[in-house]
Scaffold this active site. Sequence first.
Site, PDB file in Angstrom:
ATOM      1  N   LYS A   1      -0.359   7.413   0.689  1.00  0.00           N
ATOM      2  CA  LYS A   1      -1.512   8.150   0.161  1.00  0.00           C
ATOM      3  C   LYS A   1      -2.845   7.488   0.526  1.00  0.00           C
ATOM      4  O   LYS A   1      -3.907   8.087   0.330  1.00  0.00           O
ATOM      5  CB  LYS A   1      -1.373   8.324  -1.353  1.00  0.00           C
ATOM      6  CG  LYS A   1      -0.223   9.256  -1.712  1.00  0.00           C
ATOM      7  CD  LYS A   1       0.018   9.329  -3.206  1.00  0.00           C
ATOM      8  CE  LYS A   1       1.150  10.305  -3.511  1.00  0.00           C
ATOM      9  NZ  LYS A   1       2.442   9.911  -2.913  1.00  0.00           N
TER      10      LYS A   1
ATOM     11  N   ASN B   1       7.685   7.390  -0.931  1.00  0.00           N
ATOM     12  CA  ASN B   1       8.260   7.473  -2.266  1.00  0.00           C
ATOM     13  C   ASN B   1       9.576   6.701  -2.302  1.00  0.00           C
ATOM     14  O   ASN B   1      10.476   6.978  -1.508  1.00  0.00           O
ATOM     15  CB  ASN B   1       8.512   8.936  -2.640  1.00  0.00           C
ATOM     16  CG  ASN B   1       7.220   9.708  -2.800  1.00  0.00           C
ATOM     17  OD1 ASN B   1       6.441   9.458  -3.700  1.00  0.00           O
ATOM     18  ND2 ASN B   1       6.973  10.635  -1.893  1.00  0.00           N
TER      19      ASN B   1
ATOM     20  N   SER C   1       0.840  -1.187   0.000  1.00  0.00           N
ATOM     21  CA  SER C   1       0.000   0.000   0.000  1.00  0.00           C
ATOM     22  C   SER C   1       0.881   1.245   0.000  1.00  0.00           C
ATOM     23  O   SER C   1       2.077   1.185  -0.288  1.00  0.00           O
ATOM     24  CB  SER C   1      -0.950  -0.021   1.195  1.00  0.00           C
ATOM     25  OG  SER C   1      -1.914   1.027   1.086  1.00  0.00           O
TER      26      SER C   1
ATOM     27  N   GLY D   1      14.241   6.557  -7.054  1.00  0.00           N
ATOM     28  CA  GLY D   1      14.731   5.990  -8.300  1.00  0.00           C
ATOM     29  C   GLY D   1      13.810   5.054  -9.027  1.00  0.00           C
ATOM     30  O   GLY D   1      14.182   4.541 -10.085  1.00  0.00           O
TER      31      GLY D   1
ATOM     32  N   VAL E   1      10.390  11.035  -8.676  1.00  0.00           N
ATOM     33  CA  VAL E   1      10.846  12.410  -8.822  1.00  0.00           C
ATOM     34  C   VAL E   1      12.355  12.521  -9.042  1.00  0.00           C
ATOM     35  O   VAL E   1      12.810  13.408  -9.777  1.00  0.00           O
ATOM     36  CB  VAL E   1      10.392  13.234  -7.588  1.00  0.00           C
ATOM     37  CG1 VAL E   1      11.133  12.805  -6.333  1.00  0.00           C
ATOM     38  CG2 VAL E   1      10.582  14.712  -7.820  1.00  0.00           C
TER      39      VAL E   1
END
Length: 329
Positions: free
Chosen positions: A127, A165, A124, A168, A173
């Site tokens: 977010k 996040n 999961s 890579g 980002v």
Amino acid sequence: MFQNQVILVTGATGSWGYELVRQLLDFDPKEIRLFSRNEFAQVNMKRFFSNNPKLKFIIGDVRDYLSILEACKNVDFVFHLAALKHVPVCEDQPTEAMKTNVKGTENVVRASILQGVKKVVDVSSDKAVEPINFYGMTKAIGEKLIIHGNSESENTRFVCIRGGNVLGTNGSVVPFFKKLILEGEDIPITSKLMTRFFLTISEAIQLLLTAALDSIGGETFVMKMKSCKIVDLANVMIEHMGKPNIELKEIGIRPGEKIHELLISEHESPHTHEFNSNYYVILPTNPSNLLQNQYHNLPKVNFKRYESSDALMSKSEIRDLLLKGGFLN
């Protein structure tokens, strides 16, 4: 635990799948089934692993119940990685996100129970916590479906992990910023206040394996994760790569974006324990007696919310993390 076991990985050809397979092979499993709908990605992955005979590639989609049912036959462990993950894509095409992230997860639960899988580990996202975008909402429902699966079977155990996040990975980002910097382009920033949790791909897979090995079913594992301002991340990359003329341009928050992300909500913190020095474990609001007995000796957390703005990395810490991951070479 994985030795001589049959393992199924859904959504296997993404960044997580490569590292998960690499680490699973060290356990000498009987077979790893790699389930995804992208033929070209499977061919590339097969070549990357030098046609390892322990790897079996299966074309299929978690949206197709019969396809995932067949893939789960004689499987011991399922790692459910398949998802639509890009926030703007899910905002623009919510019905497609529902089909993969909700219906697909339901199919994995049903198929795993029917085929007698021992344990299912679902990936999961932060977010999913107090979601404001459609992606987060689908992942929150997916979490509920996974945890509820434990009440549908006495044999198949279900557990979740939450990640931030991953540095890579495809579409993330850091490679996006690096590409712009190398091309001499300015970097678009949606908000200069924005913060995010970050972890390396190796850390993400260790979280997955910990959940698979140590869970008893019904838990959600969360890594104690580093966070930073996105502007600090961008500036560190600009400075290190020697491109002082690159500028940051604030473009405004996209639909569904938060300024800060949450890994553990105020509602969940009363049910959250310190698992060890690296992880937290969240129990459902109505834990089974087995879950209560398993974790009652572990200390409860002393925070109300675990938010990405709480303890930000310095620029030197960001630089060290990027160097460790090989993203500033």
